[in-house]
Design an enzyme around this catalytic site. Structure first.
Site, PDB file in Angstrom:
ATOM      1  CG  HIS A 216      -3.243  11.855   2.083  1.00  9.99           C
ATOM      2  ND1 HIS A 216      -2.372  10.806   1.920  1.00  9.99           N
ATOM      3  CD2 HIS A 216      -3.552  11.892   3.392  1.00  9.99           C
ATOM      4  CE1 HIS A 216      -2.139  10.252   3.105  1.00  9.99           C
ATOM      5  NE2 HIS A 216      -2.842  10.886   4.005  1.00  9.99           N
TER       6      HIS A 216
ATOM      7  CD  GLU B  46       2.493   9.222   3.365  1.00  9.66           C
ATOM      8  OE1 GLU B  46       1.699   9.578   4.250  1.00  9.66           O
ATOM      9  OE2 GLU B  46       3.338   9.957   2.856  1.00  9.66           O
TER      10      GLU B  46
END
Ligand code: GLN
Ligand code: ZN
Length: 751
Positions: free
Chosen positions: A692, A663
């Site tokens: 997300h 990430e």
């Protein structure tokens, strides 16, 4: 009201041995909490209905614990979402962006966000799979007691005739877990203000009739600086010195208390909770700490983290040893039982030798009885005989460390030639959106409404469309989309020997999300290939390389309940061997790129630095055992869902994967510098957008991220991908985002 022994009565005959638990599952036997909260969110239940559901769940828990025979029953262990969130609301630590909201609306907005308002950040509670909401504090924070939840729950229990011990998050742990938007502001600076609020609360609880309060300080199981230990002393000297207060139990758990024990022993707190399961050294600590003879020890001898029966004679002898060292011993669980499922009696297909929350309460009570009546009152548990697979064990012994592949630099040359990918190759992390049709097909198979052939046809149709979509978007390395997987651990656990699944074994993961972790109880072996059919089918639909997709050994352990009759490292090697066979089968079937996900690598890291090196050594060895059986031309990828590597950054290169995706979207590619500084020289796929949220990133924005990345990393090492799997997203935003990602990669390639 149960009779209680005085704290300083010492070692007279134990006529009223106290027994307790530090906490209990709050979700209800059939996830009633989840159903009520989600009904409230959907507008199907009003606030009064939700409150009523909470009251019923609490009443059920207290009555159950009382009827089981515990002398001391906790309260305020209930929460509609999370105990850290409850604490933030209780003390008025509500960030300014929620100021226009109140009541339950504000509470749930802090948990999940509301229109245009971002929620609090969520992260894992120590080394468990429970997630809490991270308090946000800063120089402007003014604590104020604004919610009487612990008083109200105590009052509700008292009306039922049940005297309870309210449980609070301890002030030190609260502040150590809090974060400040301003990195120069240490939340611990707010300690004195926070102590004023706790003092007010303790006073009010005492006035209401509370005789004892539990303050949870699990932060004391991790390494703490001298300054933090000073803060600990200040906190409990202050609270201990209050003239009108309940007795204080400071509960530590998840490990050894270490240097914090003498600090607490020197304060006026009456009781210390110690975890004798995760912290075997705690016994010696009690013995060597002056002042403990005047304290009560709440002895966590029944494991609240795992699902095996307690070896009662051993637990009893720990408690007996404590009797000579402490002023009083209260029998308890090592931590809250919220980390285990409720009741093993409801299961029909699990191995012998298990104890869930209800059974663990009975164990606490049994140890309490044996403290009064002598060791004859407890029977040793029948040892769990884990199935042993001799052939697998022999192979593992013969394999040793596994085989060495050529050095990465050499492999990279071979792979570049054989894969023929463009610079900055584009790919995804594995899963594509799980559509209703996919979920329905899985449910229909389970429910017997379709047969295996019908199910496989549905999955193949899904793979066809996912492959066609990726080709159309122009991705370079494709995936089959993982439609057949409900969960990345459960899917493999269901197919491996040595794992069992529960039917009702729900555990709260966060808020209304509950999981049923599989139980790894015996030797792990792979009766047959687990993913090869799907991967081969997907590869047959395209000329571009399809990446095989597996879950790594550490993650397979971290998200399961694991056997305790052998070291974790040994169990990890067994899982690794099964994966090694799967990887070789994928290779033999023509799959040239294989990804082994290890999102849990960081979370199993021991809480204290002293344990890090040994952990990383076996975790890395297991990954290498799994992935080193292939030829140099087969490319191994791995994936981790975070960008703050901290202590594990050095281990990323040791995994010896050819490419690692991480990430990075939210941290502005800074992590590439960190990786370089840690000596990482292999392929890297920094997530270029955040999956997300449903937001579609613009091409320009991804291009900017990629330009930053090419400054830190040679283009031949750089991969382009989102920052995690897409299974929680919808197709519309997924397709738009990936098209922009491919367009951005093409622009940067053209430079
Ligand atoms: N391959 C998995 C997926 O894409 C990885 C999930 C994860 O990292 N948690 O869903
Ligand atoms: Zn991920």
């Amino acid at each position: 009201m149960p009779a209680k022994a005085g704290f300083h009565e010492g070692k007279g005959p134990m006529t009223d041995q106290r027994t307790t638990v530090l906490g209990y599952p709050r979700i209800g036997p059939d996830r009633e909490l989840k159903k009520a909260v989600e009904a409230y969110w959907a507008g199907r239940l009003d606030a009064a209905g939700l409150e009523q559901a909470g009251r019923e769940l609490r009443e059920r828990t207290w009555s159950e614990l009382r009827d089981a025979g515990l002398t001391d029953i906790p309260s305020n262990t209930f929460s509609f979402y999370d105990q850290m969130l409850d604490t933030s609301v209780m003390i008025g630590a509500v960030p300014a962006r929620f100021a226009d909201l109140d009541g339950l609306d504000r509470y749930f907005a802090m948990a999940r966000g509301a229109r245009g308002i971002a929620p609090l950040e969520m992260t894992k509670w120590f080394d468990t799979n429970y997630h809490y909401l991270v308090p946000e504090v800063g120089p402007q924070t003014r604590f104020r007691l604004t919610w009487d939840k612990p008083l109200a729950e105590y009052g509700q229990a008292r009306e039922l005739g049940i005297e309870t011990r309210p449980v609070l998050v301890g002030p030190l742990t609260y502040l150590l877990l809090a974060k400040s938007a301003d990195p120069a502001f240490a939340p611990l600076r707010l300690l004195d203000d926070l102590l004023d609020v706790y003092a007010e609360l303790l006073e009010r609880l005492a006035t209401a009739g509370v005789t004892e309060v539990q303050l949870d300080e699990p932060a004391l199981a991790a390494d703490r600086s001298a300054e933090e230990l000073k803060a600990l002393a200040r906190a409990y000297e202050h609270l201990g010195g209050l003239s009108h207060r309940p007795r204080l139990l400071v509960a530590t758990y998840f490990g050894e208390i270490g240097a914090a024990l003498p600090v607490l022993a020197a304060t006026r707190v009456e009781a210390v909770g110690l975890d004798f399961v995760a912290g075997p050294g705690n016994l010696a600590a009690v013995a060597s700490t002056p002042g403990m003879a005047a304290k009560s020890v709440v002895a966590g001898v029944v494991n609240g983290r795992n699902v095996w029966r307690t070896e009662l004679p051993a637990a009893l002898s720990t408690c007996a040893a404590l009797l000579g060292l402490a002023g009083e011993v209260v029998i308890s669980t090592s931590c809250s039982l919220m980390h285990v499922p409720l009741d093993v009696e409801r299961e029909t297909a699990v191995p012998e030798g298990l104890a869930f929350a209800r059974q663990k309460v009975a164990e606490v009570v049994a140890i309490g009885r044996a403290m009064r009546e002598g060791p004859g009152a407890v029977v040793p548990a029948v040892p769990v005989r884990a199935p042993v697979d001799g052939r697998m064990r022999a192979r593992l012994a013969a394999l040793g460390e596994g085989t060495a592949r050529a050095a990465h630099a050499e492999r990279a040359v071979i792979q570049r030639a054989s894969l023929g990918l463009p610079p900055l190759p584009t790919t995804t992390i594995g899963s594509f959106p799980q559509t209703d049709a996919v979920r329905r097909a899985r449910a229909d198979l389970r429910g017997g409404r379709i047969d295996r052939a019908g199910y496989e046809a549905a999955m193949r149709a899904e793979i066809d469309s996912v492959i066609a979509l990726q080709e159309d978007i122009g991705l370079d390395v494709l995936v089959h989309g993982e439609p057949e997987r409900n969960d990345m651990v459960q899917y493999f656990a269901e197919q491996l020997d040595g794992y069992a699944a529960t039917e009702h074994g729900w555990v709260q993961s966060y808020g209304t999300r509950c999981v049923r972790p599989p139980i790894l109880f015996g030797d792990v072996a792979r009766p047959e290939p687990m993913t090869v059919g799907w991967a081969v089918y997907a590869q047959s639909r395209t000329g571009r390389p399809v990446k095989g997709m597996l879950t790594g050994p550490v993650t397979m352990l971290a998200w399961s309940f694991v056997r305790e009759d052998q070291p974790l490292s040994e169990t990890a090697r067994q899982v690794a061997l099964a994966l090694r066979d799967e990887i070789r089968d994928l290779e033999a079937a023509g799959i040239r790129i294989i990804q082994v996900d290890e999102p849990a690598l960081r979370e199993l890291l021991p809480l204290r630095a002293a344990g890090h090196a040994a952990y990383l050594a076996w975790a890395v060895a297991a990954f290498r055992l799994a992935t080193s059986g292939v030829s140099d031309s087969t490319q191994i990828h791995t994936h981790m869902c975070y960008s703050e590597f901290g202590e594990i950054i050095g281990a990323i290169g040791d995994l010896d994967a050819d490419v690692t995706s991480v990430e990075a979207a939210r941290s502005g590619m800074e992590l590439l510098e960190d990786l370089r500084a840690a000596g990482y020289t292999r392929g890297i796929g920094p997530g270029v957008y955040d999956i997300h949220s449903p937001r579609v990133p613009e091409t320009d924005e991804i291009e900017r991220a990629l330009r930053l990345a090419v400054r830190a990393v040679e283009p031949e090492r750089l991969w382009v991908n989102p920052d995690c799997g897409l299974k929680t997203r919808g197709y519309a935003e997924t397709e738009a985002s990936l098209r922009n990602m491919v367009a951005a990669a093409r622009r940067v390639r053209a430079l």
